[in-house]
Scaffold this motif. Sequence first.
Motif, PDB file in Angstrom:
ATOM      1  N   ARG A 193       1.015  -1.084   0.052  1.00 49.82           N
ATOM      2  CA  ARG A 193      -0.638   0.102  -0.263  1.00 49.82           C
ATOM      3  C   ARG A 193       0.979   1.270   0.053  1.00 49.82           C
ATOM      4  O   ARG A 193       0.909   2.405  -1.177  1.00 49.82           O
ATOM      5  CB  ARG A 193      -1.248  -0.278   1.410  1.00 49.82           C
ATOM      6  N   TRP A 194       2.169   1.438   1.349  1.00 51.26           N
ATOM      7  CA  TRP A 194       2.452   2.663   1.161  1.00 51.26           C
ATOM      8  C   TRP A 194       4.141   2.452  -0.230  1.00 51.26           C
ATOM      9  O   TRP A 194       4.069   3.594  -0.501  1.00 51.26           O
ATOM     10  CB  TRP A 194       3.188   2.742   2.306  1.00 51.26           C
TER      11      TRP A 194
ATOM     12  N   VAL B 115      -3.666   4.403   9.745  1.00 52.27           N
ATOM     13  CA  VAL B 115      -4.390   5.274  10.043  1.00 52.27           C
ATOM     14  C   VAL B 115      -3.959   6.920  10.925  1.00 52.27           C
ATOM     15  O   VAL B 115      -3.083   7.565  10.101  1.00 52.27           O
ATOM     16  CB  VAL B 115      -2.590   5.392  11.582  1.00 52.27           C
ATOM     17  N   ARG B 116      -4.943   7.686  11.396  1.00 55.06           N
ATOM     18  CA  ARG B 116      -5.114   9.305  10.794  1.00 55.06           C
ATOM     19  C   ARG B 116      -3.759   9.772  11.987  1.00 55.06           C
ATOM     20  O   ARG B 116      -4.006  10.630  12.646  1.00 55.06           O
ATOM     21  CB  ARG B 116      -6.578   9.818  11.231  1.00 55.06           C
TER      22      ARG B 116
ATOM     23  N   GLU C 251      -5.461  10.800  -3.677  1.00 54.46           N
ATOM     24  CA  GLU C 251      -6.707   9.929  -3.704  1.00 54.46           C
ATOM     25  C   GLU C 251      -6.901   9.226  -2.912  1.00 54.46           C
ATOM     26  O   GLU C 251      -7.837   8.098  -2.369  1.00 54.46           O
ATOM     27  CB  GLU C 251      -7.200   9.804  -5.020  1.00 54.46           C
ATOM     28  N   TYR C 252      -5.881   7.744  -3.422  1.00 50.44           N
ATOM     29  CA  TYR C 252      -5.740   6.747  -2.315  1.00 50.44           C
ATOM     30  C   TYR C 252      -5.465   7.251  -0.560  1.00 50.44           C
ATOM     31  O   TYR C 252      -6.232   6.539  -0.005  1.00 50.44           O
ATOM     32  CB  TYR C 252      -4.474   5.928  -2.244  1.00 50.44           C
ATOM     33  N   LEU C 253      -4.584   8.049  -0.391  1.00 48.20           N
ATOM     34  CA  LEU C 253      -4.508   8.016   1.255  1.00 48.20           C
ATOM     35  C   LEU C 253      -5.969   8.570   1.713  1.00 48.20           C
ATOM     36  O   LEU C 253      -6.612   7.816   2.783  1.00 48.20           O
ATOM     37  CB  LEU C 253      -3.941   9.038   1.582  1.00 48.20           C
ATOM     38  N   GLU C 254      -6.650   9.335   1.354  1.00 45.53           N
ATOM     39  CA  GLU C 254      -7.869  10.341   1.294  1.00 45.53           C
ATOM     40  C   GLU C 254      -9.436   8.555   1.666  1.00 45.53           C
ATOM     41  O   GLU C 254      -9.918   8.566   2.739  1.00 45.53           O
ATOM     42  CB  GLU C 254      -8.420  11.063   0.251  1.00 45.53           C
ATOM     43  N   GLN C 255      -8.908   7.930   0.448  1.00 50.18           N
ATOM     44  CA  GLN C 255     -10.079   7.043   0.547  1.00 50.18           C
ATOM     45  C   GLN C 255      -9.439   5.747   2.106  1.00 50.18           C
ATOM     46  O   GLN C 255     -10.373   5.629   2.618  1.00 50.18           O
ATOM     47  CB  GLN C 255      -9.547   6.114  -1.076  1.00 50.18           C
ATOM     48  N   TRP C 256      -8.636   5.975   1.804  1.00 50.85           N
ATOM     49  CA  TRP C 256      -8.075   4.904   2.975  1.00 50.85           C
ATOM     50  C   TRP C 256      -8.274   5.326   4.421  1.00 50.85           C
ATOM     51  O   TRP C 256      -9.053   4.523   5.074  1.00 50.85           O
ATOM     52  CB  TRP C 256      -6.621   4.753   2.636  1.00 50.85           C
TER      53      TRP C 256
ATOM     54  N   GLU D 219       0.517  11.834  12.632  1.00 51.37           N
ATOM     55  CA  GLU D 219       0.831  12.897  11.367  1.00 51.37           C
ATOM     56  C   GLU D 219       1.727  12.865  10.186  1.00 51.37           C
ATOM     57  O   GLU D 219       1.681  13.123   9.225  1.00 51.37           O
ATOM     58  CB  GLU D 219       1.954  13.542  12.818  1.00 51.37           C
ATOM     59  N   ALA D 220       1.829  11.160  10.722  1.00 50.83           N
ATOM     60  CA  ALA D 220       2.514  10.966   8.975  1.00 50.83           C
ATOM     61  C   ALA D 220       1.788  10.973   8.262  1.00 50.83           C
ATOM     62  O   ALA D 220       2.365  11.097   6.652  1.00 50.83           O
ATOM     63  CB  ALA D 220       3.611   9.741   9.477  1.00 50.83           C
ATOM     64  N   THR D 221       0.304   9.749   8.115  1.00 48.26           N
ATOM     65  CA  THR D 221       0.071  10.539   7.303  1.00 48.26           C
ATOM     66  C   THR D 221      -0.479  12.080   6.598  1.00 48.26           C
ATOM     67  O   THR D 221      -0.911  11.983   5.165  1.00 48.26           O
ATOM     68  CB  THR D 221      -1.405   9.061   7.692  1.00 48.26           C
ATOM     69  N   LEU D 222      -0.987  12.071   7.664  1.00 50.12           N
ATOM     70  CA  LEU D 222      -1.551  13.673   7.138  1.00 50.12           C
ATOM     71  C   LEU D 222      -0.628  14.647   6.444  1.00 50.12           C
ATOM     72  O   LEU D 222      -0.827  15.094   5.244  1.00 50.12           O
ATOM     73  CB  LEU D 222      -2.253  14.151   8.944  1.00 50.12           C
TER      74      LEU D 222
END
Length: 364
Positions: free
Chosen positions: A249-250, A279-280, A267-272, A282-285
């Motif tokens: 995924r990453w 996980v929501r 788009e993928y990140l927002e979907q996931w 800091e790294a993901t955002l």
Amino acid sequence: MRVWGCICLIGLWASFANASPALPGDIIGDLNRLQTQLRDAQYASVVTQATQQANRLQAGNAADRWASALYQQLAANALARQGQPGEAAGRLSQARDLSGGEQAQAARWLREEASLRRAAGQTTQASELLAEWLASRDAATSAEDYWKLTRWLADDQRWQEAADWLERSLGQTAEPDANQRRLALVVYQRTQQTDQALDVLLGGLDEGSDAAHWRQAAALAQQSGQSGIAAALWDTAWRLGRLDEDDERWQLISLHMAGGTPARAAEYLEQWLEAGDVVRDEATLRLLANAWHQARDKTRALDAWQALAMLSKDGSDWRQYGQLAFAWGQDERAEKALTHAQALGDDQAGEWLATLEQSPPHSL
């Protein structure tokens, strides 16, 4: 070794049918008699008698030498059936030397000798003989013969020679089969021809291809500097369900960021995030904010930076959010973000606020 015996036996029948110069009747009868013994598995007897006749006739006229060649072929056949491919190859070599003007038959013996040399472990000589046969004007070659030599050279790790013959093999082939594609891929990789290797892989990829092939194709695309293709390949495999692990995924996000399609990554990140697949934190955002930033989607980038700053409560994040808003002419958002950053102790926020106050509205 039964296979080699059959090949040589067929060659002998063809030699009788097209014999030139003409052989005396007693010689033809004797050759036929030895062929019968060969079919009856009297191999030692055939070798002995054929050798005697070959030696007796080899210094004679053209017809004698042609007969001597045919006796050597019979001896080769018997030796091959006894599991002595090296000795059989030597007899075919002598037959070729005695063949005179029978170039078509000599070419067939050359091909058979190459295979026997290979079976005897004489790999270098075998490849040289097969290459000589392929270059012969009298050889009835096929695409499979070119692939055979390519395979032999690859098996011997003679990679550059294998690559040279691979090009000829592909030139003889309308559409390589799965085994030929695998061979071509190995040769191209060994000779560091990543673009060609990628072409081979792409030609064989379809919805039924397994994860390993999709990964390999994406890796080759990266190696050849085609990051966009790598991202597209990984994306396709992901959507087909061939890749579904967390690290995959990453990797998908990383490839889209490197391949010039950051909006797809976002788009993928927002979907996931919405589905709870990631996980929501800091790294993901932060990754999401950077993705929209690279995609130059002003509204989504600013919203993502704001969400990150609110979660991290870090003055530098609020400042970066404010700087981006200022650069994109969102003065009101910039002022609020920079003020928040200053309140959190960011040293540079005050300077940016001063710059904002001195700038005409929406100057950038």
